[in-house]
Write a protein that holds these residues in place. Structure first.
Motif, PDB file in Angstrom:
ATOM      1  N   SER A   1       0.815  -1.219   0.000  1.00 52.99           N
ATOM      2  CA  SER A   1       0.000   0.000   0.000  1.00 52.99           C
ATOM      3  C   SER A   1       0.849   1.270   0.000  1.00 52.99           C
ATOM      4  CB  SER A   1      -0.941   0.003   1.212  1.00 52.99           C
ATOM      5  OG  SER A   1      -1.789  -1.120   1.194  1.00 52.99           O
ATOM      6  N   HIS A   2       1.923   1.293   0.776  1.00 58.89           N
ATOM      7  CA  HIS A   2       2.726   2.509   0.915  1.00 58.89           C
ATOM      8  C   HIS A   2       3.989   2.491   0.057  1.00 58.89           C
ATOM      9  CE1 HIS A   2       0.517   4.508   4.248  1.00 58.89           C
ATOM     10  NE2 HIS A   2       0.080   3.278   4.441  1.00 58.89           N
ATOM     11  N   ASP A   3       4.087   1.547  -0.848  1.00 59.38           N
ATOM     12  CA  ASP A   3       5.191   1.520  -1.809  1.00 59.38           C
ATOM     13  C   ASP A   3       4.647   1.991  -3.159  1.00 59.38           C
ATOM     14  OD1 ASP A   3       7.509   1.112  -3.181  1.00 59.38           O
ATOM     15  OD2 ASP A   3       7.459  -1.077  -3.095  1.00 59.38           O
ATOM     16  N   LEU A   4       4.547   3.303  -3.326  1.00 58.14           N
ATOM     17  CA  LEU A   4       3.837   3.874  -4.468  1.00 58.14           C
ATOM     18  C   LEU A   4       4.489   3.524  -5.801  1.00 58.14           C
ATOM     19  CD1 LEU A   4       2.926   7.392  -3.049  1.00 58.14           C
ATOM     20  CD2 LEU A   4       1.485   5.358  -3.229  1.00 58.14           C
ATOM     21  N   GLY A   5       5.753   3.190  -5.779  1.00 60.77           N
ATOM     22  CA  GLY A   5       6.408   2.840  -7.026  1.00 60.77           C
ATOM     23  C   GLY A   5       5.978   1.504  -7.602  1.00 60.77           C
TER      24      GLY A   5
ATOM     25  N   HIS B 100      -3.538   4.490  -7.677  1.00 58.41           N
ATOM     26  CA  HIS B 100      -3.297   5.268  -6.474  1.00 58.41           C
ATOM     27  C   HIS B 100      -4.621   5.863  -5.988  1.00 58.41           C
ATOM     28  CE1 HIS B 100       1.169   6.046  -7.741  1.00 58.41           C
ATOM     29  NE2 HIS B 100       0.899   4.768  -7.465  1.00 58.41           N
ATOM     30  N   VAL B 101      -4.888   5.732  -4.702  1.00 57.83           N
ATOM     31  CA  VAL B 101      -6.119   6.251  -4.112  1.00 57.83           C
ATOM     32  C   VAL B 101      -5.780   6.954  -2.805  1.00 57.83           C
ATOM     33  CG1 VAL B 101      -7.577   4.462  -5.149  1.00 57.83           C
ATOM     34  CG2 VAL B 101      -6.564   4.078  -2.892  1.00 57.83           C
ATOM     35  N   ALA B 102      -6.710   7.739  -2.301  1.00 54.75           N
ATOM     36  CA  ALA B 102      -6.530   8.397  -1.011  1.00 54.75           C
ATOM     37  C   ALA B 102      -6.631   7.366   0.105  1.00 54.75           C
ATOM     38  CB  ALA B 102      -7.570   9.493  -0.824  1.00 54.75           C
ATOM     39  N   ASP B 103      -5.766   7.493   1.092  1.00 52.15           N
ATOM     40  CA  ASP B 103      -5.766   6.570   2.233  1.00 52.15           C
ATOM     41  C   ASP B 103      -6.964   6.886   3.131  1.00 52.15           C
ATOM     42  OD1 ASP B 103      -5.306   4.935   4.380  1.00 52.15           O
ATOM     43  OD2 ASP B 103      -3.299   5.694   4.825  1.00 52.15           O
ATOM     44  N   PRO B 104      -7.946   5.982   3.251  1.00 50.38           N
ATOM     45  CA  PRO B 104      -9.123   6.283   4.081  1.00 50.38           C
ATOM     46  C   PRO B 104      -8.794   6.410   5.561  1.00 50.38           C
ATOM     47  CG  PRO B 104      -9.144   3.988   3.368  1.00 50.38           C
ATOM     48  CD  PRO B 104      -8.034   4.656   2.622  1.00 50.38           C
ATOM     49  N   ALA B 105      -7.643   5.901   5.992  1.00 51.91           N
ATOM     50  CA  ALA B 105      -7.266   5.987   7.403  1.00 51.91           C
ATOM     51  C   ALA B 105      -6.469   7.244   7.715  1.00 51.91           C
ATOM     52  CB  ALA B 105      -6.458   4.751   7.800  1.00 51.91           C
TER      53      ALA B 105
ATOM     54  N   PRO C 104      -6.479  11.280   7.744  1.00 46.45           N
ATOM     55  CA  PRO C 104      -7.322  12.486   7.570  1.00 46.45           C
ATOM     56  C   PRO C 104      -6.754  13.448   6.538  1.00 46.45           C
ATOM     57  CG  PRO C 104      -6.967  11.998   9.898  1.00 46.45           C
ATOM     58  CD  PRO C 104      -6.054  11.103   9.131  1.00 46.45           C
ATOM     59  N   ALA C 105      -5.430  13.435   6.361  1.00 51.12           N
ATOM     60  CA  ALA C 105      -4.816  14.350   5.403  1.00 51.12           C
ATOM     61  C   ALA C 105      -4.979  13.860   3.968  1.00 51.12           C
ATOM     62  CB  ALA C 105      -3.336  14.529   5.724  1.00 51.12           C
ATOM     63  N   GLY C 106      -5.450  12.615   3.815  1.00 50.18           N
ATOM     64  CA  GLY C 106      -5.696  12.097   2.478  1.00 50.18           C
ATOM     65  C   GLY C 106      -4.453  11.701   1.720  1.00 50.18           C
ATOM     66  N   ALA C 107      -3.467  11.150   2.410  1.00 49.45           N
ATOM     67  CA  ALA C 107      -2.253  10.691   1.737  1.00 49.45           C
ATOM     68  C   ALA C 107      -2.593   9.603   0.721  1.00 49.45           C
ATOM     69  CB  ALA C 107      -1.258  10.154   2.769  1.00 49.45           C
ATOM     70  N   THR C 108      -1.765   9.482  -0.297  1.00 55.35           N
ATOM     71  CA  THR C 108      -2.010   8.528  -1.378  1.00 55.35           C
ATOM     72  C   THR C 108      -1.390   7.172  -1.050  1.00 55.35           C
ATOM     73  OG1 THR C 108      -2.055  10.306  -2.998  1.00 55.35           O
ATOM     74  CG2 THR C 108      -1.651   8.082  -3.829  1.00 55.35           C
ATOM     75  N   ILE C 109      -2.125   6.093  -1.350  1.00 56.15           N
ATOM     76  CA  ILE C 109      -1.627   4.727  -1.203  1.00 56.15           C
ATOM     77  C   ILE C 109      -2.012   3.934  -2.443  1.00 56.15           C
ATOM     78  CG2 ILE C 109      -1.763   4.727   1.322  1.00 56.15           C
ATOM     79  CD1 ILE C 109      -4.350   3.087   1.076  1.00 56.15           C
ATOM     80  N   ASN C 110      -1.435   2.760  -2.581  1.00 56.41           N
ATOM     81  CA  ASN C 110      -1.823   1.846  -3.652  1.00 56.41           C
ATOM     82  C   ASN C 110      -3.124   1.147  -3.286  1.00 56.41           C
ATOM     83  OD1 ASN C 110       0.567   2.449  -5.007  1.00 56.41           O
ATOM     84  ND2 ASN C 110       1.675   0.746  -4.059  1.00 56.41           N
TER      85      ASN C 110
ATOM     86  N   ASP D  59       0.245  -4.405 -11.199  1.00 56.89           N
ATOM     87  CA  ASP D  59       1.288  -3.454 -10.831  1.00 56.89           C
ATOM     88  C   ASP D  59       2.018  -2.940 -12.065  1.00 56.89           C
ATOM     89  OD1 ASP D  59       2.979  -5.493 -11.640  1.00 56.89           O
ATOM     90  OD2 ASP D  59       3.612  -6.048  -9.623  1.00 56.89           O
ATOM     91  N   VAL D  60       3.118  -2.253 -11.859  1.00 60.42           N
ATOM     92  CA  VAL D  60       3.835  -1.639 -12.981  1.00 60.42           C
ATOM     93  C   VAL D  60       4.453  -2.692 -13.900  1.00 60.42           C
ATOM     94  CG1 VAL D  60       4.314   0.520 -11.778  1.00 60.42           C
ATOM     95  CG2 VAL D  60       5.890  -1.424 -11.513  1.00 60.42           C
ATOM     96  N   ASP D  61       4.568  -3.918 -13.436  1.00 62.32           N
ATOM     97  CA  ASP D  61       5.096  -4.999 -14.269  1.00 62.32           C
ATOM     98  C   ASP D  61       3.995  -5.820 -14.923  1.00 62.32           C
ATOM     99  OD1 ASP D  61       7.798  -4.429 -13.585  1.00 62.32           O
ATOM    100  OD2 ASP D  61       7.510  -5.432 -11.658  1.00 62.32           O
ATOM    101  N   GLY D  62       2.730  -5.407 -14.728  1.00 60.63           N
ATOM    102  CA  GLY D  62       1.627  -6.149 -15.323  1.00 60.63           C
ATOM    103  C   GLY D  62       1.291  -7.424 -14.576  1.00 60.63           C
ATOM    104  N   ARG D  63       1.480  -7.404 -13.245  1.00 61.66           N
ATOM    105  CA  ARG D  63       1.272  -8.624 -12.457  1.00 61.66           C
ATOM    106  C   ARG D  63       0.466  -8.307 -11.200  1.00 61.66           C
ATOM    107  NH1 ARG D  63       6.183  -9.659 -12.113  1.00 61.66           N
ATOM    108  NH2 ARG D  63       6.352 -11.163 -13.821  1.00 61.66           N
ATOM    109  N   ARG D  64      -0.462  -9.173 -10.878  1.00 58.31           N
ATOM    110  CA  ARG D  64      -1.245  -9.050  -9.640  1.00 58.31           C
ATOM    111  C   ARG D  64      -0.595  -9.857  -8.526  1.00 58.31           C
ATOM    112  NH1 ARG D  64      -6.618 -11.540 -10.490  1.00 58.31           N
ATOM    113  NH2 ARG D  64      -6.534 -11.537  -8.222  1.00 58.31           N
ATOM    114  N   THR D  65      -0.805  -9.407  -7.288  1.00 56.15           N
ATOM    115  CA  THR D  65      -0.333 -10.143  -6.117  1.00 56.15           C
ATOM    116  C   THR D  65      -1.503 -10.388  -5.181  1.00 56.15           C
ATOM    117  OG1 THR D  65       1.860  -9.105  -6.252  1.00 56.15           O
ATOM    118  CG2 THR D  65       1.265 -10.147  -4.172  1.00 56.15           C
ATOM    119  N   ASP D  66      -1.649 -11.616  -4.730  1.00 56.49           N
ATOM    120  CA  ASP D  66      -2.652 -11.966  -3.726  1.00 56.49           C
ATOM    121  C   ASP D  66      -1.937 -12.307  -2.428  1.00 56.49           C
ATOM    122  OD1 ASP D  66      -4.765 -11.634  -5.459  1.00 56.49           O
ATOM    123  OD2 ASP D  66      -4.822 -13.736  -6.062  1.00 56.49           O
ATOM    124  N   PHE D  67      -2.421 -11.745  -1.322  1.00 61.70           N
ATOM    125  CA  PHE D  67      -1.826 -11.967  -0.006  1.00 61.70           C
ATOM    126  C   PHE D  67      -2.757 -12.860   0.818  1.00 61.70           C
ATOM    127  CE2 PHE D  67      -0.060  -7.992  -1.521  1.00 61.70           C
ATOM    128  CZ  PHE D  67       1.268  -8.045  -1.136  1.00 61.70           C
ATOM    129  N   TYR D  68      -2.189 -13.893   1.410  1.00 65.42           N
ATOM    130  CA  TYR D  68      -2.937 -14.822   2.252  1.00 65.42           C
ATOM    131  C   TYR D  68      -2.303 -14.880   3.640  1.00 65.42           C
ATOM    132  CZ  TYR D  68      -4.762 -16.660  -2.187  1.00 65.42           C
ATOM    133  OH  TYR D  68      -5.349 -16.796  -3.418  1.00 65.42           O
TER     134      TYR D  68
END
Length: 487
Positions: free
Chosen positions: A45-49, A56-61, A63-69, A92-101
């Motif tokens: 989420s916080h590795d914008l690259g 990129h979306v605003a971080d709902p957590a 209040p300042a509305g920082a951007t996260i993935n 992602d930027v490499d054209g690949r999805r990641t699923d976290f379990y």
């Protein structure tokens, strides 16, 4: 609006197979998905690259509305639990999805008794001084001192009561102190170290829970290994979870390791295995080098063998676990926690009860091989297999640790792995600081609020989050770019 998961922007290259990251949480009364969500925040989420601008979306957590993935929490049947969810990312930027379990196991170890915890502590303390490794002596002395204080207080109370010379005030004070000790054991000792007592050592009282934890982990990992939508799995583990994950790796490798290899048909696989052979340790585990001449080269060879094995065929099941990442791992004390001394642990390495990195060679001399001949094909061609103790031939191991001093400073549970498991483990030391400074940093490896820096890294040390992201390697730094046909 189109879903960015399934609808990539026009003009982009065809999407690549996805990857799965499995988190094995540590000891304690963990809540389902707590570890998973914090980990995803740190590595994704916080590795914008890692994500394109449209993800990129605003971080709902914030209040300042920082951007996260962007990411989503979605139901998934692989975990067999309605309490758990899969966290999935857009391309992602490499054209690949990641699923976290998350491999959640804390519910299985509930119910450990005080007697079982006391038996485990007694087993640890009842050692010869020569069997206590230097890196565990401070922990040993602190634990021994605490046990002696409690026993002396109990003996003094019993003696006073027996002689009838204890005052009402002293009796009340001792009763209150005894109640506090019992409360502390029930509140902190059993929820945390009760998990360790229930899993670390195979004994009659622990076999059933160990089996249940492993069955749950194997069920999840086997489903991911046979899922064609993934071509890579990263196994990340924290604290006691690293001991569980290590066991799962060994069991899975025995089932999925390459077999029935033939010289001509499997030439590329055998070439990759021969590259690993150059770094294998001697079979008796008695002469371990302090380091490899080329650790980076060894890790490239591990990646190449994983790449050769990740696609299955009629005779070979796919091996997709490219990386094993340990955070704050007690595996560094295996000769003390799992066995009675270093000699017994080394014997387990030589007998392939434990897997080394690099693997132990098949043969008595250095420069042997992890291969052995298992028979012949119906046409008479010799067939070879990789032995069951060579899981780290195709899986890289990165160990991230923060050195500790006793129970208070840093992370006393963690440490380097070279002495126990070999010089093929990439050990990365970080120095972490939380809100209280360097007071017990064991849970801060993926913390966004902690500060941390790589130790002994030269003029440009990485932050602890950069170290973690590089270890998980969502961008696959060693993956060769696809060949683009010329027009």
């Amino acid at each position: 609006m189109p879903d960015p998961i399934t609808s990539p922007p026009a003009g982009k290259a065809p999407r690549k197979p996805g990857q799965a990251v499995v988190i094995v949480h540590g000891m304690g009364e963990q809540r389902p998905m707590d570890t998973l969500r914090g980990f995803v925040q740190a590595v994704w989420s916080h590795d914008l690259g890692r994500a394109p601008f449209y993800a990129h979306v605003a971080d709902p957590a914030d209040p300042a509305g920082a951007t996260i993935n962007q990411s989503w929490i979605t139901p998934d049947s692989r975990t067999n639990s309605y309490e758990l969810r899969r966290i999935t990312t857009p391309y992602d930027v490499d054209g690949r999805r990641t699923d976290f379990y998350e491999l959640y196991w804390a519910d299985i170890t509930q119910g450990t008794t005080r007697g079982r915890l006391a038996a485990w502590v007694t087993n640890l303390l009842w050692r010869k001084p020569s069997d206590i490794p230097p890196d565990a002596r401070q922990l040993y002395l602190v634990t021994l001192l605490a046990v002696i204080v409690v026993l002396c207080a109990a003996l003094a109370l019993a003696t006073s009561v027996w002689q009838g010379n204890i005052s009402w005030l002293a009796g009340t004070l001792v009763t209150v102190l005894a109640s506090l000790i019992i409360w502390a054991v029930d509140r902190f000792g059993l929820p945390y170290f009760g998990d360790v007592a229930a899993y670390v050592r195979a004994e009659a009282a622990t076999v059933e829970k160990r089996a249940l934890i492993r069955e749950r982990g194997l069920r999840l990992l086997k489903r991911l290994m046979t899922d064609d939508s993934y071509d890579r799995i990263v196994l990340v583990s924290h604290s006691l979870g690293s001991m569980i994950a290590y066991d799962l790796l060994q069991i899975l490798w025995a089932d999925f390791r390459p077999r029935k290899l033939e010289a001509i048909r499997d030439k590329a696989k055998l070439k990759a295995i021969r590259a690993i052979d150059k770094a294998t340790l001697v079979v008796d585990g008695s002469a371990w080098p302090g380091s490899l001449d080329d650790l980076a080269g060894f890790r490239r060879n591990q990646w190449e063998l994983y790449r050769q094995l990740r696609t299955g065929d009629a005779d070979h099941r796919p091996w997709k676990i490219s990386d094993f990442v340990t955070l704050g791992s007690p595996l560094t004390h295996s000769e003390f926690l799992v066995t009675y001394n270093l000699a017994e642990f080394r014997r387990g390495i030589a007998e392939r009860l434990f897997s080394a990195c690099p693997p132990i060679a098949e043969g008595a001399a250095a420069g042997g091989t992890v291969l052995y001949q298992e028979g012949r094909s119906p046409s008479g061609k010799p067939q070879r297999a990789v032995h069951h103790g060579a899981v780290f031939a195709a899986t890289r191991w990165t160990n991230i640790f923060d050195s500790g001093n006793g129970w208070l400073t840093g992370d006393p549970i963690s440490g380097p792995m070279a002495e126990n498991f070999g010089p093929g483990v990439e050990n990365v030391q970080v120095e972490l600081r939380g809100s209280l400074g360097r007071v017990f940093t064991h849970t801060l490896y993926w913390s966004l609020t902690a500060t941390g820096v790589e130790v002994a890294a030269g003029a440009r040390p990485r932050s602890h989050l950069a170290v973690l992201r590089d270890a998980v390697d969502l961008g696959r730094k060693l993956e060769a770019p696809p060949t683009i046909p010329q027009a």
